[in-house]
Design a protein around this motif. Structure first.
Motif, PDB file in Angstrom:
ATOM      1  N   ALA A  12       0.799  -1.216   0.000  1.00  0.00           N
ATOM      2  CA  ALA A  12       0.000   0.000   0.000  1.00  0.00           C
ATOM      3  C   ALA A  12       0.834   1.270   0.000  1.00  0.00           C
ATOM      4  O   ALA A  12       0.321   2.352   0.207  1.00  0.00           O
ATOM      5  N   SER A  13       2.161   1.168  -0.220  1.00  0.00           N
ATOM      6  CA  SER A  13       3.004   2.355  -0.219  1.00  0.00           C
ATOM      7  C   SER A  13       2.515   3.349  -1.255  1.00  0.00           C
ATOM      8  O   SER A  13       2.333   3.004  -2.420  1.00  0.00           O
ATOM      9  N   PRO A  14       2.282   4.610  -0.868  1.00  0.00           N
ATOM     10  CA  PRO A  14       1.718   5.576  -1.807  1.00  0.00           C
ATOM     11  C   PRO A  14       2.755   6.060  -2.804  1.00  0.00           C
ATOM     12  O   PRO A  14       3.953   6.028  -2.551  1.00  0.00           O
ATOM     13  N   LEU A  15       2.277   6.521  -3.952  1.00  0.00           N
ATOM     14  CA  LEU A  15       3.147   7.169  -4.909  1.00  0.00           C
ATOM     15  C   LEU A  15       3.497   8.559  -4.402  1.00  0.00           C
ATOM     16  O   LEU A  15       2.787   9.137  -3.591  1.00  0.00           O
ATOM     17  N   ILE A  16       4.613   9.092  -4.908  1.00  0.00           N
ATOM     18  CA  ILE A  16       4.987  10.449  -4.549  1.00  0.00           C
ATOM     19  C   ILE A  16       3.980  11.404  -5.177  1.00  0.00           C
ATOM     20  O   ILE A  16       3.726  11.361  -6.375  1.00  0.00           O
ATOM     21  N   GLN A  28      10.523  -0.037 -16.754  1.00  0.00           N
ATOM     22  CA  GLN A  28       9.549   0.511 -15.816  1.00  0.00           C
ATOM     23  C   GLN A  28      10.134   1.543 -14.852  1.00  0.00           C
ATOM     24  O   GLN A  28       9.447   2.479 -14.456  1.00  0.00           O
ATOM     25  N   ILE A  29      11.378   1.351 -14.440  1.00  0.00           N
ATOM     26  CA  ILE A  29      12.028   2.263 -13.491  1.00  0.00           C
ATOM     27  C   ILE A  29      13.435   2.556 -13.995  1.00  0.00           C
ATOM     28  O   ILE A  29      14.173   1.636 -14.364  1.00  0.00           O
ATOM     29  N   VAL A  30      13.797   3.835 -14.008  1.00  0.00           N
ATOM     30  CA  VAL A  30      15.167   4.232 -14.322  1.00  0.00           C
ATOM     31  C   VAL A  30      15.697   5.055 -13.151  1.00  0.00           C
ATOM     32  O   VAL A  30      15.102   6.069 -12.778  1.00  0.00           O
ATOM     33  N   ILE A  66      25.887  13.273  -3.820  1.00  0.00           N
ATOM     34  CA  ILE A  66      25.402  12.259  -4.752  1.00  0.00           C
ATOM     35  C   ILE A  66      23.904  12.483  -4.886  1.00  0.00           C
ATOM     36  O   ILE A  66      23.183  12.512  -3.883  1.00  0.00           O
ATOM     37  N   THR A  67      23.444  12.659  -6.114  1.00  0.00           N
ATOM     38  CA  THR A  67      22.015  12.843  -6.365  1.00  0.00           C
ATOM     39  C   THR A  67      21.455  11.585  -7.010  1.00  0.00           C
ATOM     40  O   THR A  67      22.018  11.082  -7.987  1.00  0.00           O
ATOM     41  N   VAL A  68      20.358  11.084  -6.457  1.00  0.00           N
ATOM     42  CA  VAL A  68      19.679   9.907  -7.003  1.00  0.00           C
ATOM     43  C   VAL A  68      18.278  10.328  -7.429  1.00  0.00           C
ATOM     44  O   VAL A  68      17.500  10.835  -6.612  1.00  0.00           O
ATOM     45  N   GLU A  69      17.966  10.145  -8.706  1.00  0.00           N
ATOM     46  CA  GLU A  69      16.621  10.416  -9.212  1.00  0.00           C
ATOM     47  C   GLU A  69      15.960   9.104  -9.611  1.00  0.00           C
ATOM     48  O   GLU A  69      16.575   8.283 -10.294  1.00  0.00           O
ATOM     49  N   LYS A  70      14.702   8.941  -9.202  1.00  0.00           N
ATOM     50  CA  LYS A  70      13.928   7.764  -9.615  1.00  0.00           C
ATOM     51  C   LYS A  70      12.848   8.213 -10.592  1.00  0.00           C
ATOM     52  O   LYS A  70      11.989   9.023 -10.266  1.00  0.00           O
ATOM     53  N   TRP A  71      12.913   7.658 -11.804  1.00  0.00           N
ATOM     54  CA  TRP A  71      11.962   7.997 -12.862  1.00  0.00           C
ATOM     55  C   TRP A  71      11.084   6.798 -13.189  1.00  0.00           C
ATOM     56  O   TRP A  71      11.556   5.663 -13.259  1.00  0.00           O
ATOM     57  N   GLU A  72       9.811   7.075 -13.382  1.00  0.00           N
ATOM     58  CA  GLU A  72       8.857   6.087 -13.862  1.00  0.00           C
ATOM     59  C   GLU A  72       8.095   6.728 -15.021  1.00  0.00           C
ATOM     60  O   GLU A  72       8.453   7.813 -15.475  1.00  0.00           O
ATOM     61  N   VAL A 129       8.113  10.527 -15.501  1.00  0.00           N
ATOM     62  CA  VAL A 129       7.719  11.284 -14.314  1.00  0.00           C
ATOM     63  C   VAL A 129       8.766  11.069 -13.227  1.00  0.00           C
ATOM     64  O   VAL A 129       9.147   9.933 -12.932  1.00  0.00           O
ATOM     65  N   LEU A 130       9.234  12.160 -12.647  1.00  0.00           N
ATOM     66  CA  LEU A 130      10.207  12.090 -11.559  1.00  0.00           C
ATOM     67  C   LEU A 130       9.475  11.812 -10.254  1.00  0.00           C
ATOM     68  O   LEU A 130       8.738  12.653  -9.752  1.00  0.00           O
ATOM     69  N   ARG A 131       9.698  10.624  -9.699  1.00  0.00           N
ATOM     70  CA  ARG A 131       9.003  10.215  -8.481  1.00  0.00           C
ATOM     71  C   ARG A 131       9.777  10.572  -7.214  1.00  0.00           C
ATOM     72  O   ARG A 131       9.175  10.849  -6.179  1.00  0.00           O
ATOM     73  N   GLN A 132      11.102  10.515  -7.276  1.00  0.00           N
ATOM     74  CA  GLN A 132      11.911  10.821  -6.099  1.00  0.00           C
ATOM     75  C   GLN A 132      13.211  11.497  -6.507  1.00  0.00           C
ATOM     76  O   GLN A 132      13.795  11.149  -7.545  1.00  0.00           O
ATOM     77  N   THR A 133      13.648  12.441  -5.701  1.00  0.00           N
ATOM     78  CA  THR A 133      14.990  13.004  -5.802  1.00  0.00           C
ATOM     79  C   THR A 133      15.614  12.952  -4.417  1.00  0.00           C
ATOM     80  O   THR A 133      15.089  13.556  -3.472  1.00  0.00           O
ATOM     81  N   ILE A 134      16.697  12.221  -4.302  1.00  0.00           N
ATOM     82  CA  ILE A 134      17.388  12.059  -3.023  1.00  0.00           C
ATOM     83  C   ILE A 134      18.795  12.620  -3.163  1.00  0.00           C
ATOM     84  O   ILE A 134      19.500  12.305  -4.125  1.00  0.00           O
ATOM     85  N   THR A 135      19.188  13.454  -2.224  1.00  0.00           N
ATOM     86  CA  THR A 135      20.538  14.005  -2.212  1.00  0.00           C
ATOM     87  C   THR A 135      21.273  13.512  -0.976  1.00  0.00           C
ATOM     88  O   THR A 135      20.742  13.575   0.138  1.00  0.00           O
TER      89      THR A 135
END
Length: 301
Positions: free
Chosen positions: A8-12, A192-194, A206-212, A237-243
Motif C-alpha cells: 500500500a506504499s503511496p506514490l509520490i 519501468q524504473i530508471v 550524490i544525487t539519485v533520481e527515480k523515474w517512472e 515522471v520524476l518520483r523521487q529526488t534524493i541528495t
C-alpha cells in the motif's frame, strides 16, 4: 537492514515530468578514425566521452574493434540519426555509484527469498525497437550500467529489463535524463524504473533520481480532429529526488540524506501485484548513508 514495505506504499504526490528531449550539454569530440577514438579513451580522465559524426558503419567498426581489443568500455548510447556515440569508461568511482545501489537491492531480493525470480542483465546491449521514438529502424543501441528484470517474464534473449541504473561522474544530469528517456521510448515502455545517479565532487553530493512513466493528461481534441486513441501517451515522471551530502567537518566524516528512503515499487519491478509477505523494496536512510560512504572510498586525490 532494509525493510520491505507493504503493497500500500503511496506514490509520490508532487511528481514532475519531462517533456521534449533536452540537449546533452556534454563536451564532444569529432570522430576521425577508430585508432584516434581508442587513443582518446586511453587518455581520458573522466568516465564519459562523446563522439560526433559517427556513421552507422563507423559504429559497427568501433564495436568490432572493442571486441578485438577486449576493452571493457560501454557504449552508453549510440544515436544513429544524430550520429553521436556516448562511451562510458568504467572507472572505480563510476562503478561504485551504480553497483552499490544495485547490490543493496539484490541483497534484499536474497533476504526476501526472491533471488531466483530475478534476472540480473547487467550491461547487456539493447537495440531500440523499430517504429518507436528513439528507435527509427537504425542501429540505435544502449548499454545500461546495471539492469535487471523478473525471471522468467524478462529473461528472454530479446526482453528488456524493468530496472535500469545509469550513473555519471564527469557527465551532466541533463545527459543522464536524456538516457532515461531513451530507455523508456526505445523499449516501447517495457522499462519501468530508471534510476539516475550523479556524483558532484565539488559539491560533495550524490544525487539519485527515480523515474517512472505515467499517462499524460489529455490536451483535448483539435477542432475538426478525430480522436484515435482513448489512452493518453506515457511520459517520464520524476518520483523521487534524493541528495546525499558528505560533511567532512565531522569526525568521522558523516553523510546527510535528504528526502528519505529510496523506494522501488514491487509491481513495476515484477510486473504483477505483490502477494502475501511481499511489497516494495526500500533502501533506508541508513543504507543510503552506508552507500555514500562506500562510494567516497573510491575518490582518490
Amino acid at each position: 537492514m532494509a525493510s520491505i514495505e507493504s503493497a500500500a506504499s503511496p506514490l509520490i504526490s508532487d511528481s514532475t515530468s519531462v517533456g521534449s528531449t533536452q540537449d546533452q550539454h556534454e563536451p564532444t569530440t569529432p570522430f576521425t578514425t577508430v585508432q584516434d577514438l581508442f587513443e582518446a579513451i586511453d587518455r581520458a580522465t573522466g568516465d564519459l566521452l562523446v563522439f560526433t559524426g559517427v556513421s552507422p558503419s563507423d559504429y559497427l567498426e568501433i564495436e568490432h574493434e572493442r571486441k578485438r581489443r577486449r576493452r571493457k568500455i560501454r557504449f552508453r548510447r549510440y544515436d544513429s540519426s544524430r550520429r553521436i556515440l556516448f562511451i562510458t569508461i568504467p572507472t572505480r568511482l563510476h562503478e561504485a555509484l551504480h553497483v552499490n545501489i544495485y547490490e543493496a537491492f539484490r541483497d534484499q531480493l536474497v533476504r526476501s527469498g526472491k533471488a531466483d525470480s530475478w534476472d540480473t542483465i547487467a550491461s547487456t546491449t539493447f537495440r531500440a525497437i523499430c517504429g518507436h521514438p528513439g528507435g527509427g529502424g537504425g542501429v540505435d543501441e544502449g548499454e545500461g550500467d546495471s539492469t535487471g528484470g523478473p525471471d522468467p517474464e524478462r529473461a528472454g534473449k530479446d526482453d528488456w529489463p524493468t530496472l535500469v541504473i545509469e550513473a555519471s561522474v564527469s557527465g551532466s544530469l541533463a545527459g543522464l535524463r536524456d538516457d532515461m528517456k531513451w530507455w523508456f521510448s526505445a523499449s516501447n515502455h517495457q522499462v519501468q524504473i530508471v534510476l539516475l545517479v550523479k556524483f558532484e565532487r565539488a559539491r560533495r553530493t550524490i544525487t539519485v533520481e527515480k523515474w517512472e512513466e505515467a499517462e499524460a493528461p489529455p490536451s483535448g481534441p483539435r477542432p475538426g480532429a478525430t480522436t484515435t486513441r482513448n489512452a493518453a501517451a506515457l511520459r517520464p515522471v520524476l518520483r523521487q529526488t534524493i541528495t546525499i551530502a558528505q560533511d567532512p567537518t565531522t569526525n568521522p566524516v558523516s553523510y546527510n540524506v535528504t528526502s528519505g528512503s529510496l523506494v522501488l515499487g514491487f509491481r513495476l519491478l515484477f510486473l504483477r501485484d505483490p502477494g502475501p509477505g511481499e511489497g516494495d523494496f526500500v533502501l533506508s536512510v541508513q543504507e543510503l548513508e552506508d552507500y555514500a560512504r562506500r562510494v567516497w572510498r573510491k575518490v582518490y586525490d
